[in-house]
Design a protein around this motif. Sequence first.
Motif, mmCIF file in Angstrom:
data_model
loop_
_atom_site.group_PDB
_atom_site.id
_atom_site.type_symbol
_atom_site.label_atom_id
_atom_site.label_comp_id
_atom_site.label_asym_id
_atom_site.label_seq_id
_atom_site.Cartn_x
_atom_site.Cartn_y
_atom_site.Cartn_z
ATOM 1 N N ASP A 107 -3.364 9.660 5.615
ATOM 2 C CA ASP A 107 -2.681 10.823 6.190
ATOM 3 C C ASP A 107 -2.851 12.059 5.319
ATOM 4 O O ASP A 107 -3.022 13.178 5.825
ATOM 5 N N SER A 112 -7.841 8.886 10.023
ATOM 6 C CA SER A 112 -7.165 7.907 10.877
ATOM 7 C C SER A 112 -7.824 6.548 10.727
ATOM 8 O O SER A 112 -8.868 6.410 10.079
ATOM 9 N N ASN A 121 -4.631 2.861 17.168
ATOM 10 C CA ASN A 121 -4.952 3.561 15.923
ATOM 11 C C ASN A 121 -3.670 4.087 15.313
ATOM 12 O O ASN A 121 -2.610 4.082 15.937
ATOM 13 N N THR A 122 -3.796 4.587 14.118
ATOM 14 C CA THR A 122 -2.617 5.021 13.355
ATOM 15 C C THR A 122 -2.241 6.464 13.633
ATOM 16 O O THR A 122 -1.376 7.015 12.960
ATOM 17 N N ALA A 123 -2.887 7.047 14.594
ATOM 18 C CA ALA A 123 -2.556 8.440 14.908
ATOM 19 C C ALA A 123 -1.238 8.551 15.652
ATOM 20 O O ALA A 123 -0.667 9.643 15.747
#
Length: 561
Positions: A107, A112, A121-123
Amino acid sequence: MSARPIIPCAIYTRKSSDEGLHQGFNALDAQHEACAAFIASQKQEGWKPVAARYDDGGLSGGTLNRPALQRLLADIDAGKVRMVVVYKIDRLTRSLADFARLVERFDRSGCSFVSVTQAFNTATSMGRLTLNVLLSFAQFEREVTAERIRDKIAASKKKGLWMGGMPPLGYDPHPDPRARTLVINPAEADDVRSLFDLYRHHGCLRQVEIAAQTAGIRSKVRRFANGRRSGGTTLSRGQIHKILTNPVYVGHIRHKDQIHPGLHEAIITKDLWDAVQTLLQEASRRPRGRPRKNGDQADVASTLFLGKLHDETGDRLTPTHARKGERRISYYVSRRLLRDGPCEHGTGWRLPAAQVDAMLVRMITDHLERAAARHRIVQSSDVAAIGTSAAKMMAIIDRVRADPSATAALVERAVIVPGSLTVDLDRAALAADLDTTPDALEPGLLTLTTSFHRKRRGIETRIVAGDWHPEPDPVLTKALAHAHRWLDALHAGQTLSHIARTQHCTQAFIRTRLRLAFLSPAIQQAIMDGTQPATLTLEKIVRTGLPLDWSEQARTFDFKA
């Protein structure tokens, strides 16, 4: 319509074991191919694979210390990568804590994370929640696997199997890797037997170390697959102690604090092993000390009761010392004060060793002398036997007074508590000196208790125990002699400043100590005879105003009327 920005994508692959990595198309290649296809499917979103590959083969996901992963993180920090693509989440890490750190680092760099087979995904916050849940199961699986491995090792060692690692001196791994056991290395086994024989002969690790160096005994030579070589050096005392306490040499396998019969052949016989372990245990109970220089020989006599003094908590009083100029002063100190310091324990003893030793010698000899005078030595009605025991006891007393160090052999244990001191005499040693049996001794002969107090004497501590014996205070007697000499010099016409210059001190120093010459004759005689109260110190005389009336002086300094 403006073109979408390019998103540099890095593919990370990992395999826990190195099995099959030598093949032309291995698991790492399969992961990379699947990830590359996924990136190609996102081409319209601007995804573009970077040229570098990040492959970690044969490395566990339980740690972040992986070469390819570290290169990837460096490229992310440098802004070269904005998307990390993996085949599965656990390829990146199996630790929930490590994953949280990685996501935080991603981050910070605007990067991402995407899993190909787990489409999220980590978004997004939902993606992060799902990842945390999955990683919790991955970490659980890793911990269960570690428990299974530990249980397998414990069960194998219980059966006597050698579970790998560096073989000890004297052994080599079995030529057949499927035979989990050790075989004897004849040349090294002779060195191991020599070390055990040397310790049984000397009973001292330092002497064994010297003898091993002279005999050319060296540590085990180890050769590694990369060509590195280690070992072949002289053995230290720590290495020798580890060899002497390793149960593998007697045919056993150790697992933590448990010992199991092994499948390998023993190098040392059971009798030799038991003898050496007994000597090691006795050595561990011996009081520790350092070799003393010739100038420190006086300290040997000032720690006569080494290892035999204890306080009210059962803590042993350990000898220590301090230096005052060229003078070395020994003390008996509660062990907890040396170990933890005074801040951890509000109580503890710090006693002048010379005073304690002299007090114990006097106390024991007086006790034995009273027992001889009262014929309370042996339990017998035979007049001849009683007279013989009294004569032998007087011989013991004469020997102890001539050589105070002989007293220590008669003492088994001494316990100091606030207000009293108890000494237990060694029944066997005393009976041997009296040529009788231990059971024949009078019970009251073996234990003596007396009062025990500490009194401050200036910056020193004075011990007052049992019946008080006159003892001149060298500090007071010396100060009294100086006071009279300075008073005579003043009567002869010398000035105070001249006396101070010749004595290399201040006028105030001489002025405060001159008052000793004006003490009453009775007090001065008591100081010379050593019969002054224990509370009378030079510091008290200097700090207290000196009355001119002799009766008032006696009351001020605690003299009885």
